[in-house]
Design a protein around this motif. Structure first.
Motif, mmCIF file in Angstrom:
data_model
loop_
_atom_site.group_PDB
_atom_site.id
_atom_site.type_symbol
_atom_site.label_atom_id
_atom_site.label_comp_id
_atom_site.label_asym_id
_atom_site.label_seq_id
_atom_site.Cartn_x
_atom_site.Cartn_y
_atom_site.Cartn_z
ATOM 1 N N LYS A 3 1.006 -1.138 0.053
ATOM 2 C CA LYS A 3 0.042 -0.076 0.213
ATOM 3 C C LYS A 3 0.927 1.204 0.063
ATOM 4 C CE LYS A 3 -4.468 -1.709 2.047
ATOM 5 N NZ LYS A 3 -5.077 -1.516 3.222
ATOM 6 N N LEU A 4 0.060 2.330 -0.511
ATOM 7 C CA LEU A 4 1.021 3.444 -0.604
ATOM 8 C C LEU A 4 -0.067 4.529 0.317
ATOM 9 C CD1 LEU A 4 2.806 5.847 -1.677
ATOM 10 C CD2 LEU A 4 1.116 6.296 -3.509
ATOM 11 N N ALA A 5 0.758 4.962 1.470
ATOM 12 C CA ALA A 5 0.130 5.977 2.535
ATOM 13 C C ALA A 5 0.658 7.449 2.302
ATOM 14 C CB ALA A 5 0.398 5.333 3.795
ATOM 15 N N LEU A 6 -0.269 8.215 2.378
ATOM 16 C CA LEU A 6 0.402 9.639 2.100
ATOM 17 C C LEU A 6 0.480 10.409 3.233
ATOM 18 C CD1 LEU A 6 -2.159 10.453 -0.719
ATOM 19 C CD2 LEU A 6 0.027 9.736 -1.096
ATOM 20 N N TYR A 7 1.727 11.219 3.298
ATOM 21 C CA TYR A 7 1.985 11.986 4.580
ATOM 22 C C TYR A 7 2.266 13.316 4.323
ATOM 23 C CZ TYR A 7 2.545 7.201 6.841
ATOM 24 O OH TYR A 7 2.056 5.997 6.992
#
Length: 143
Positions: free
Chosen positions: A31-35
C-alpha cells in the motif's frame, strides 16, 4: 524536521536478504500511504513499520492508503527497477500531501519498503490526487 529525501528502508531490505521476512515486490497487496511534511522518514530505522502518525486525512482518503497495483521488477543498464501502476484518489479533498510511503501490508509488521518525497506540498479540492511514477519506476537500486 521534514521530508528531505526519498529512499529504501534499508532494514526491510536487510531482513528480506537475510530471509528473516519474505515479501515479494510484485505482490499486489503493498500500500501507498500519504504523509504531511511533519514526517521525517528514517530510512535506517530498525524494523520500520506503517504508522498513521502524520498521515494525511480528508475526503476520499482512507488511513493506510491504497494498494499499488501492476507492480513489476525489471533490470536494465545496471539497475534493478521496481514499477507499478499510478495511484489516484478521485473526488478527494486532501491538503498537505508531501510524500508517500509504500509498505508491505501483507506482513504482520507492515514493514516500510520505500519512501517518496514529492518535493512540495500538494492538495485537492474535490479533485483527483494522482501519484504518477517516473519513467524510472517507483524506485530502483544501482548495481
Amino acid at each position: 524536521m521534514a521530508w528531505t529525501a526519498s529512499g529504501w528502508y534499508v532494514d526491510t531490505l536487510r531482513l528480506e536478504f537475510a530471509e528473516d521476512i519474505a515479501f515479494d515486490l510484485e505482490l499486489l497487496t503493498h500500500k501507498l500511504a500519504l504523509y504531511t511534511n511533519s514526517l521525517t522518514p528514517d530510512f535506517s530505522a530498525a524494523t520500520p513499520a506503517y504508522s498513521a502518525t502524520n498521515e494525511v486525512s480528508g475526503t476520499a482518503y482512507t488511513a493506510g492508503g491504497k494498494v499499488v497495483t501492476g507492480t513489476t521488477l525489471g533490470a536494465a543498464s545496471g539497475f534493478v527497477t521496481w514499477d507499478g501502476s499510478d495511484v489516484s484518489w478521485d473526488s478527494s479533498t486532501i491538503t498537505g500531501v508531501r510524500g508517500g510511503i509504500i509498505y508491505a501490508d501483507s506482513l504482520a509488521g507492515n514493514n516500510l519498503i520505500v519512501g517518496i518525497n514529492f518535493g512540495a506540498d500538494y492538495a485537492t479540492n474535490d479533485g483527483t490526487l494522482l501519484v504518477a511514477w517516473s519513467s524510472s519506476g517507483i524506485a530502483r537500486i544501482s548495481a
